[in-house]
Design a protein around this motif. Structure first.
Motif, PDB file in Angstrom:
ATOM      1  N   LEU A 149       0.807  -1.156  -0.131  1.00  0.00           N
ATOM      2  CA  LEU A 149       0.137   0.005  -0.130  1.00  0.00           C
ATOM      3  C   LEU A 149       0.840   1.256  -0.031  1.00  0.00           C
ATOM      4  CD1 LEU A 149      -2.736  -1.055   2.512  1.00  0.00           C
ATOM      5  CD2 LEU A 149      -2.684  -1.104   0.237  1.00  0.00           C
ATOM      6  N   MET A 150       2.240   1.103   0.353  1.00  0.00           N
ATOM      7  CA  MET A 150       2.950   2.337   0.340  1.00  0.00           C
ATOM      8  C   MET A 150       3.155   2.981  -1.077  1.00  0.00           C
ATOM      9  SD  MET A 150       4.629   2.579   3.291  1.00  0.00           S
ATOM     10  CE  MET A 150       6.049   1.355   3.786  1.00  0.00           C
ATOM     11  N   ARG A 151       3.268   2.539  -1.995  1.00  0.00           N
ATOM     12  CA  ARG A 151       3.466   3.209  -3.258  1.00  0.00           C
ATOM     13  C   ARG A 151       2.531   2.313  -4.289  1.00  0.00           C
ATOM     14  NH1 ARG A 151       5.715   7.336  -5.213  1.00  0.00           N
ATOM     15  NH2 ARG A 151       7.286   7.373  -3.333  1.00  0.00           N
ATOM     16  N   GLY A 152       1.155   2.715  -4.387  1.00  0.00           N
ATOM     17  CA  GLY A 152       0.173   2.048  -5.290  1.00  0.00           C
ATOM     18  C   GLY A 152      -0.003   2.702  -6.454  1.00  0.00           C
ATOM     19  N   ILE A 405       8.400   7.633   6.097  1.00  0.00           N
ATOM     20  CA  ILE A 405       7.288   7.653   5.104  1.00  0.00           C
ATOM     21  C   ILE A 405       6.361   8.830   5.048  1.00  0.00           C
ATOM     22  CG2 ILE A 405       5.220   6.345   4.655  1.00  0.00           C
ATOM     23  CD1 ILE A 405       6.601   3.959   6.617  1.00  0.00           C
ATOM     24  N   GLU A 406       6.377   9.255   3.800  1.00  0.00           N
ATOM     25  CA  GLU A 406       5.408  10.766   3.777  1.00  0.00           C
ATOM     26  C   GLU A 406       4.035  10.260   3.629  1.00  0.00           C
ATOM     27  OE1 GLU A 406       5.951  12.947   0.034  1.00  0.00           O
ATOM     28  OE2 GLU A 406       3.972  13.512   0.138  1.00  0.00           O
ATOM     29  N   VAL A 407       3.160  10.899   4.836  1.00  0.00           N
ATOM     30  CA  VAL A 407       1.947  10.407   4.772  1.00  0.00           C
ATOM     31  C   VAL A 407       0.997  11.366   4.405  1.00  0.00           C
ATOM     32  CG1 VAL A 407       2.146   8.210   6.419  1.00  0.00           C
ATOM     33  CG2 VAL A 407       2.006  10.551   7.347  1.00  0.00           C
ATOM     34  N   GLY A 408       1.676  12.667   4.399  1.00  0.00           N
ATOM     35  CA  GLY A 408       0.629  13.658   4.056  1.00  0.00           C
ATOM     36  C   GLY A 408       1.507  15.000   3.701  1.00  0.00           C
ATOM     37  N   GLN A 409       1.066  15.919   3.301  1.00  0.00           N
ATOM     38  CA  GLN A 409       1.801  17.152   2.655  1.00  0.00           C
ATOM     39  C   GLN A 409       0.847  18.269   2.660  1.00  0.00           C
ATOM     40  OE1 GLN A 409       4.208  16.760  -0.732  1.00  0.00           O
ATOM     41  NE2 GLN A 409       5.409  18.579  -0.445  1.00  0.00           N
ATOM     42  N   VAL A 410       1.439  19.292   3.168  1.00  0.00           N
ATOM     43  CA  VAL A 410       0.639  20.684   2.967  1.00  0.00           C
ATOM     44  C   VAL A 410       1.281  21.735   2.010  1.00  0.00           C
ATOM     45  CG1 VAL A 410      -0.789  20.378   5.000  1.00  0.00           C
ATOM     46  CG2 VAL A 410       1.345  21.415   5.031  1.00  0.00           C
ATOM     47  N   TYR A 440      -3.889  20.235   0.290  1.00  0.00           N
ATOM     48  CA  TYR A 440      -3.591  19.486   1.315  1.00  0.00           C
ATOM     49  C   TYR A 440      -3.899  17.841   1.378  1.00  0.00           C
ATOM     50  CZ  TYR A 440      -3.918  24.466   2.862  1.00  0.00           C
ATOM     51  OH  TYR A 440      -3.942  25.647   2.773  1.00  0.00           O
ATOM     52  N   GLY A 441      -2.973  17.083   1.213  1.00  0.00           N
ATOM     53  CA  GLY A 441      -3.234  15.574   0.767  1.00  0.00           C
ATOM     54  C   GLY A 441      -2.640  14.522   2.045  1.00  0.00           C
ATOM     55  N   ILE A 442      -3.442  13.690   2.020  1.00  0.00           N
ATOM     56  CA  ILE A 442      -3.124  12.532   3.103  1.00  0.00           C
ATOM     57  C   ILE A 442      -3.172  11.249   2.312  1.00  0.00           C
ATOM     58  CG2 ILE A 442      -3.788  11.287   5.132  1.00  0.00           C
ATOM     59  CD1 ILE A 442      -4.509  13.862   6.593  1.00  0.00           C
ATOM     60  N   THR A 445      -4.345   5.077   2.453  1.00  0.00           N
ATOM     61  CA  THR A 445      -4.016   3.698   2.483  1.00  0.00           C
ATOM     62  C   THR A 445      -2.417   3.727   2.754  1.00  0.00           C
ATOM     63  OG1 THR A 445      -3.853   4.349   0.017  1.00  0.00           O
ATOM     64  CG2 THR A 445      -5.541   2.890   0.615  1.00  0.00           C
ATOM     65  N   ARG A 446      -1.621   4.638   2.410  1.00  0.00           N
ATOM     66  CA  ARG A 446      -0.338   4.779   2.983  1.00  0.00           C
ATOM     67  C   ARG A 446      -0.170   4.837   4.402  1.00  0.00           C
ATOM     68  NH1 ARG A 446       4.242   8.461   0.371  1.00  0.00           N
ATOM     69  NH2 ARG A 446       3.937   7.345  -1.546  1.00  0.00           N
ATOM     70  N   THR A 447      -1.184   5.637   5.165  1.00  0.00           N
ATOM     71  CA  THR A 447      -1.178   5.665   6.532  1.00  0.00           C
ATOM     72  C   THR A 447      -1.320   4.591   6.934  1.00  0.00           C
ATOM     73  OG1 THR A 447      -1.743   7.956   6.173  1.00  0.00           O
ATOM     74  CG2 THR A 447      -2.281   6.816   8.328  1.00  0.00           C
TER      75      THR A 447
HETATM   76  P1  ATP Z   1       5.788  10.554  -3.309  1.00  0.00           P
HETATM   77  O1  ATP Z   1       6.831  11.627  -3.183  1.00  0.00           O
HETATM   78  O2  ATP Z   1       5.803   9.581  -2.146  1.00  0.00           O
HETATM   79  O3  ATP Z   1       5.480   9.966  -4.635  1.00  0.00           O
HETATM   80  P2  ATP Z   1       3.922  12.757  -3.804  1.00  0.00           P
HETATM   81  O4  ATP Z   1       4.657  13.739  -2.967  1.00  0.00           O
HETATM   82  O5  ATP Z   1       3.974  12.559  -5.091  1.00  0.00           O
HETATM   83  O6  ATP Z   1       4.347  11.159  -2.926  1.00  0.00           O
HETATM   84  P3  ATP Z   1       1.639  14.027  -3.000  1.00  0.00           P
HETATM   85  O7  ATP Z   1       1.020  14.320  -4.563  1.00  0.00           O
HETATM   86  O8  ATP Z   1       1.980  15.018  -2.242  1.00  0.00           O
HETATM   87  O9  ATP Z   1       2.486  12.611  -3.053  1.00  0.00           O
HETATM   88  O10 ATP Z   1       0.145  13.155  -2.372  1.00  0.00           O
HETATM   89  C1  ATP Z   1      -0.257  13.091  -1.194  1.00  0.00           C
HETATM   90  C2  ATP Z   1      -0.256  12.085  -0.509  1.00  0.00           C
HETATM   91  O11 ATP Z   1      -0.487  10.921  -1.089  1.00  0.00           O
HETATM   92  C3  ATP Z   1       1.304  11.690  -0.135  1.00  0.00           C
HETATM   93  O12 ATP Z   1       1.735  12.374   1.053  1.00  0.00           O
HETATM   94  C4  ATP Z   1       1.063  10.285   0.415  1.00  0.00           C
HETATM   95  O13 ATP Z   1       0.826   9.863   1.442  1.00  0.00           O
HETATM   96  C5  ATP Z   1       0.182   9.730  -0.810  1.00  0.00           C
HETATM   97  N1  ATP Z   1       0.628   9.335  -1.719  1.00  0.00           N
HETATM   98  C6  ATP Z   1       1.077   9.829  -3.176  1.00  0.00           C
HETATM   99  N2  ATP Z   1       1.624   8.970  -3.863  1.00  0.00           N
HETATM  100  C7  ATP Z   1       0.924   7.625  -3.448  1.00  0.00           C
HETATM  101  C8  ATP Z   1       1.065   6.254  -3.992  1.00  0.00           C
HETATM  102  N3  ATP Z   1       1.825   6.093  -5.220  1.00  0.00           N
HETATM  103  N4  ATP Z   1       0.530   5.354  -3.229  1.00  0.00           N
HETATM  104  C9  ATP Z   1      -0.088   5.613  -1.805  1.00  0.00           C
HETATM  105  N5  ATP Z   1       0.077   6.750  -1.460  1.00  0.00           N
HETATM  106  C10 ATP Z   1       0.407   7.983  -2.132  1.00  0.00           C
END
Ligand code: ATP
Ligand code: MG
Length: 568
Positions: A149-152, A405-410, A440-442, A445-447
């Motif tokens: 689920l980490m990188r789907g 593990i990046e779970v969210g970003q603002v 603002y994303g979370i 499933t990665r969480t």
């Molecule tokens: P990453 O750098 O890990 O590819 P991202 O910065 O591209 O992520 P954002 O666009 O910021 O991702 O999306 C918001 C949130 O969605 C992320 O903080 C992450 O928790 C989740 N996310 C992003 N890509 C995926 C993925 N492929 N599978 C599962 N969760 C994801």
């Protein structure tokens, strides 16, 4: 729920394809099943955890004035052409055509969609601020879908977008979301850290990522041991550089370095320090091939490099491209005599005196290379990766490194999307202004995966009570003993009446099998109804987190379990 009726297909073996522990355990404990690379089904147990996380997120979004809506997953290409991202997004974007040949994509994110919606519905300052969010599937054709689920490629995201009149407004929204995210991840039982981050392709200025600390994390973080500075390595800035030592320029000289290509080989052969080597890396970009220069003991930070150049694509040039540009093998590239190729020099290289660099000729290097005299850099900027042990840019104490593990970003987006898509409002004076936005994303499933990464042991998952699929499992030891069975039924019903989410493991299995499953699935509390329940009216209560067992009178069971769950 009765285990005999629950679809909980646990596996004894570790599935071969699963590298990280969360992937292994979610498969083994029967929470998810793979359908294609990066695409998963959530089984009933997994779905219950998702619901728990979603509920926490929803409560905290609503608390800050968020309004939930649901936008389509299928998005028309026209919107993406308006924002300019149709051509920029690259192969991650799932594109499709309808029967009429019209272009669409599956939404990887929804800035375009929501901005178009708001431009149609909002016209006056009186309608602002507005915080709109959704919780929904997102689609990204990731280059390397992995870690379950980490990188789907299909995953669930909560995305909120804020619409304000000005910078002050978006600063308030940003603060609110920042605080809400802290509460969300705390409530999920996670150890996390907000870090400064790079804005990347999405654009905008201020941005923080919320990182769950875990060894399996794909992101490298730097944090200060003394102050609260914390940053993604991609973004980590440099403290002011020390003055270079006095070292008068010597005449440039070409020397033979046969077969010496790597930094270590050249340094050993010439008897110099890696700090004196100018490492030259060639990149292919949408602006042509460029040369990036860093000290021999440093690494290029490609995110910084890309930002300096303002290019959309950047990848290391292959051997053939290197030869085409330098006339030599990889390992002999250098900035002297590179012709038209643009050069980006790191700050440390720009202040170097009498450095060593490849001579763009097989088996040769130059000694006494001096920037300015022997080559001219088009850009001089901080393009190197900061490492643990280097001084903090805020206070100078040593930086430490961790994985996250990046779970969210603002993000503060400013007017980037509203300008391109014409999302404006009329202010008090009847003047038209672009709406100022944030997003603002979370990763929902990665969480879920991150929670398992941080909460497990050799036997399985240890769910924090707030997100556990069920709070309690009740296990009758001997299902052939009708008295035990009926007492277990009784406990189960009492729990249900009290609103405690419970599984009664009524399967005709040995107790050992049920205990193993209970540990693997990770119910916070296990209640065992055995022979003692019949003879002494006593049951055994065990906490998953620390294995602590207490034997208590049957009539106290509900009170005790409620108290334990509150503590958990
Ligand atoms: P990453 O750098 O890990 O590819 P991202 O910065 O591209 O992520 P954002 O666009 O910021 O991702 O999306 C918001 C949130 O969605 C992320 O903080 C992450 O928790 C989740 N996310 C992003 N890509 C995926 C993925 N492929 N599978 C599962 N969760 C994801
Ligand atoms: Mg991100």
């Amino acid at each position: 729920m009765r285990a005999s009726e629950l679809l909980m297909p646990t596996l004894r073996e570790v599935p071969a394809e699963a590298e990280v522990i969360s992937h292994q355990l979610l498969l083994r404990a029967g929470f998810i099943r793979k359908s294609a690379a990066g695409v998963y089904t959530f089984l009933p147990l997994g779905m219950r955890v998702l619901h728990k996380i979603v509920r926490i997120i929803r409560e905290e979004m609503d608390r800050e004035g968020g309004q939930e809506l649901l936008m389509p997953i299928i998005q028309p290409a026209e919107l993406w052409q308006e924002s300019g991202r149709w051509d920029v997004y690259g192969p991650e974007l799932f594109r499709l055509k309808d029967r009429h040949g019209r272009d669409f994509c599956l939404g990887p994110t929804h800035e375009e969609m929501i901005t178009a919606l708001v431009r149609g519905e909002v016209s006056s300052y009186k309608q602002l601020p507005l915080y709109l969010y959704q919780i929904q599937n997102k689609y990204r054709d990731e280059r390397r879908p992995r870690f379950g689920l980490m990188r789907g490629r299909e995953f669930i995201m909560k995305d909120l977008y804020s619409f304000d009149r000005d910078e002050e407004g978006v600063a308030v929204a940003y603060r609110k979301m920042f605080d809400a995210y802290c509460r969300i991840f705390q409530r999920c039982g996670l150890t996390f850290r907000p870090v400064e981050a790079d804005a990347g392709a999405i654009g905008g200025s201020d941005t923080h990522e919320f990182m769950v600390l875990a060894e399996s994390g794909e992101a490298a973080l730097l944090f200060c041991s003394a102050c609260d500075y914390a940053s993604n390595v991609e973004k980590a800035a440099l403290p002011p550089a020390a003055q270079p030592e006095e070292n008068p320029a010597q005449p440039i000289r070409k020397v033979e370095t046969p077969g010496r290509r790597t930094v270590q080989e050249v340094v050993d052969f010439l008897g110099i320090r890696p700090q004196n080597l100018i490492k030259t890396l060639l990149y292919r970009t949408d602006q042509g091939v460029i040369a990036a220069l860093v000290r021999g003991d440093r690494d290029v930070n490609e995110v910084k490099l890309q930002n300096v150049l303002g290019c959309l694509r950047l990848e290391l040039a292959d051997a053939a491209a290197v030869r085409a540009v330098t006339g030599a093998d990889v390992g002999y590239a250098g900035p002297v005599g590179l012709g038209e190729t643009r050069i980006v020099a790191d700050l440390e290289v720009a202040s170097m005196a009498n450095g060593v660099a490849g001579a763009n000729e097989d088996g040769h290097h130059y000694l006494n290379v001096n920037p300015g005299r022997d080559f001219t850099a088009g850009f001089i900027a901080d393009i190197r990766t900061v490492r643990a042990g280097e001084p903090c840019p805020c206070c100078g104490a040593a930086l430490e490194e961790a994985k996250g593990i990046e779970v969210g970003q603002v993000f503060k987006l400013g007017a980037k999307y509203s300008q391109k898509l014409g999302c404006t409002y009329l202010d008090e004076n009847g003047q038209s202004r672009p709406v100022v936005m944030g997003c603002y994303g979370i990763g929902v499933t990665r969480t879920m995966a991150a929670t398992v990464e941080q909460n497990h042991d050799a036997d399985g998952i240890i769910w924090p009570a707030a997100v556990a699929p069920f709070q309690v499992v009740v296990v009758p030891v001997n299902t052939k003993d009708s008295e035990q069975v009926s007492l277990a039924e009784d406990v189960y019903k009492r729990f249900l009446t009290e609103g405690i989410e419970t599984v009664l493991d009524d399967r005709p299995e040995r107790a050992g099998v049920k205990f193993k499953d209970a540990d693997l699935i990770g119910y916070p509390v296990r209640v065992v109804v055995g022979a003692k329940a019949v003879t002494d009216k006593q049951v055994e209560v065990r906490l998953r987190r620390n294995g602590e067992v207490t034997v208590i009178p049957l009539e106290q069971i509900t009170g005790t379990v409620k108290m334990l769950l509150k503590e958990a």
